[in-house]
Design an enzyme around this catalytic site. Structure first.
Site, mmCIF file in Angstrom:
data_model
loop_
_atom_site.group_PDB
_atom_site.id
_atom_site.type_symbol
_atom_site.label_atom_id
_atom_site.label_comp_id
_atom_site.label_asym_id
_atom_site.label_seq_id
_atom_site.Cartn_x
_atom_site.Cartn_y
_atom_site.Cartn_z
ATOM 1 C CG ASN A 9 -1.715 1.234 1.396
ATOM 2 O OD1 ASN A 9 -1.835 2.031 0.458
ATOM 3 N ND2 ASN A 9 -2.282 1.428 2.571
ATOM 4 C CE LYS A 11 0.081 3.331 4.805
ATOM 5 N NZ LYS A 11 0.033 3.457 6.232
ATOM 6 C CG HIS A 94 -5.801 1.645 4.953
ATOM 7 N ND1 HIS A 94 -5.386 2.588 5.868
ATOM 8 C CD2 HIS A 94 -4.779 0.765 4.830
ATOM 9 C CE1 HIS A 94 -4.159 2.291 6.260
ATOM 10 N NE2 HIS A 94 -3.767 1.186 5.651
ATOM 11 C CD GLU A 96 -2.982 5.296 6.708
ATOM 12 O OE1 GLU A 96 -2.929 5.420 5.464
ATOM 13 O OE2 GLU A 96 -2.070 4.771 7.376
ATOM 14 C CD GLU A 166 -3.592 -2.850 7.145
ATOM 15 O OE1 GLU A 166 -2.455 -3.106 6.729
ATOM 16 O OE2 GLU A 166 -4.177 -1.802 6.921
ATOM 17 N N GLY A 172 2.216 1.857 10.646
ATOM 18 C CA GLY A 172 3.137 2.987 10.517
ATOM 19 C C GLY A 172 3.801 3.385 11.823
ATOM 20 C CB SER A 212 5.120 -2.262 11.840
ATOM 21 O OG SER A 212 4.624 -0.952 12.100
HETATM 22 C C1 PEP Z 1 -0.807 -0.133 5.901
HETATM 23 O O1 PEP Z 1 -0.792 1.018 5.535
HETATM 24 O O2 PEP Z 1 -1.734 -0.860 5.538
HETATM 25 C C2 PEP Z 1 0.272 -0.615 6.765
HETATM 26 C C3 PEP Z 1 0.165 -1.804 7.279
HETATM 27 O O3 PEP Z 1 1.319 0.242 6.975
HETATM 28 P P1 PEP Z 1 2.749 -0.129 7.651
HETATM 29 O O4 PEP Z 1 3.209 -1.408 7.025
HETATM 30 O O5 PEP Z 1 3.639 1.032 7.312
HETATM 31 O O6 PEP Z 1 2.510 -0.279 9.100
#
Ligand code: PEP
Length: 248
Positions: A9, A11, A94, A96, A166, A172, A212
């Site tokens: 992703n 973003k 997601h 976000e 998630e 992040g 992460s």
């Molecule tokens: C994501 O944006 O779906 C995500 C898991 O980000 P990160 O891997 O940076 O934690």
């Protein structure tokens, strides 16, 4: 055999002009991987990504869509628009999008239905906040998110989807859920899918962990019984890191 899908992703990162070279480099690095590889890029990079991924093992996805077919929705992108560009996957719900753009379980459900109707493969995101985890309501919340996301979705259509677990507190932040925490929730997702759709959909469903994920923790996470790969944010922006995760 257990199926794996690793989706990046991006973003709001990378310029259209950087996209083709990155996708080509990534494709070379992940050639022969057991996992299916998806890059979910910004709308502005989709054309370049689809073109660069032709003839490679990399699939291209968008990060959102609108649930209406067309109309007065300034700034939005429809499923038909994505399909017309040969986009294959779309991330839906997601955290976000839920946090900053007012998405709810109900809009997620509408988007899942529209994506499937148009032939896109949804990657449906669910996850709890740190407060919710601390209140001990993680499993109840995730069960409810899954049930609402899949309202009025048939078993045949549900089987085309991916669910990404998630935990919001791990996105992040550099804080990864432990292998056991991640697997516990992914297993609970498989249970609710089994209740809704039966054994064959539940057993075949790809359930990803996201939060992460890095080359150093991917093998342990993806080795857990109910985790079929990952949704990867930050580490998907560097081809070596992303390829390292794909080839866990
Ligand atoms: C994501 O944006 O779906 C995500 C898991 O980000 P990160 O891997 O940076 O934690």
């Amino acid at each position: 055999m257990k199926k794996y899908v690793v989706a990046g992703n991006w973003k709001m990162n990378k310029l259209p002009s950087e996209t083709a070279a990155f996708i080509k480099e990534l494709a070379l690095k992940v050639e022969g991987a057991v996992a299916e590889v998806v890059a979910c890029v910004p709308y502005t990079s989709l054309a370049a990504a689809v073109e660069a991924a032709k003839g490679t093992c990399v699939k291209i996805g968008a990060q959102n869509l609108h649930f209406e077919d067309s109309g007065a929705f300034t700034g939005e992108v429809s499923a038909d628009m994505l399909v017309d560009m040969d986009v294959e996957y779309v991330i839906i719900g997601h955290s976000e999008r839920r946090q900053y753009f007012g998405e709810t379980d109900v809009t997620v459900n509408k988007k899942v239905i529209k994506a499937i109707e148009k032939g896109l493969k949804p990657i449906v995101c669910v996850g709890e906040s740190l407060e919710e985890r601390e209140q001990g309501i993680t499993i109840d919340l995730i069960r409810s998110q899954v049930k609402i996301a899949f309202m009025n979705v048939s078993a045949e259509d549900a089987a085309k989807c991916i669910i990404a677990y998630e935990p919001i507190w791990a996105i992040g932040t550099g804080k990864t859920a432990t292998d056991e925490q991640a697997n516990e929730v992914c297993a609970a997702i498989r249970v609710v899918v089994r209740e809704l759709y039966g054994d064959s959909v539940a057993d075949g469903l790809v359930i990803q962990y996201g939060g992460s994920v890095k080359p150093s923790n991917a093998a342990a996470l993806f080795g857990m019984s109910d985790i079929n790969g990952g949704l990867v944010g930050g580490a998907s922006l560097k081809s070596d890191d992303f390829a390292g995760i794909v080839k866990f």
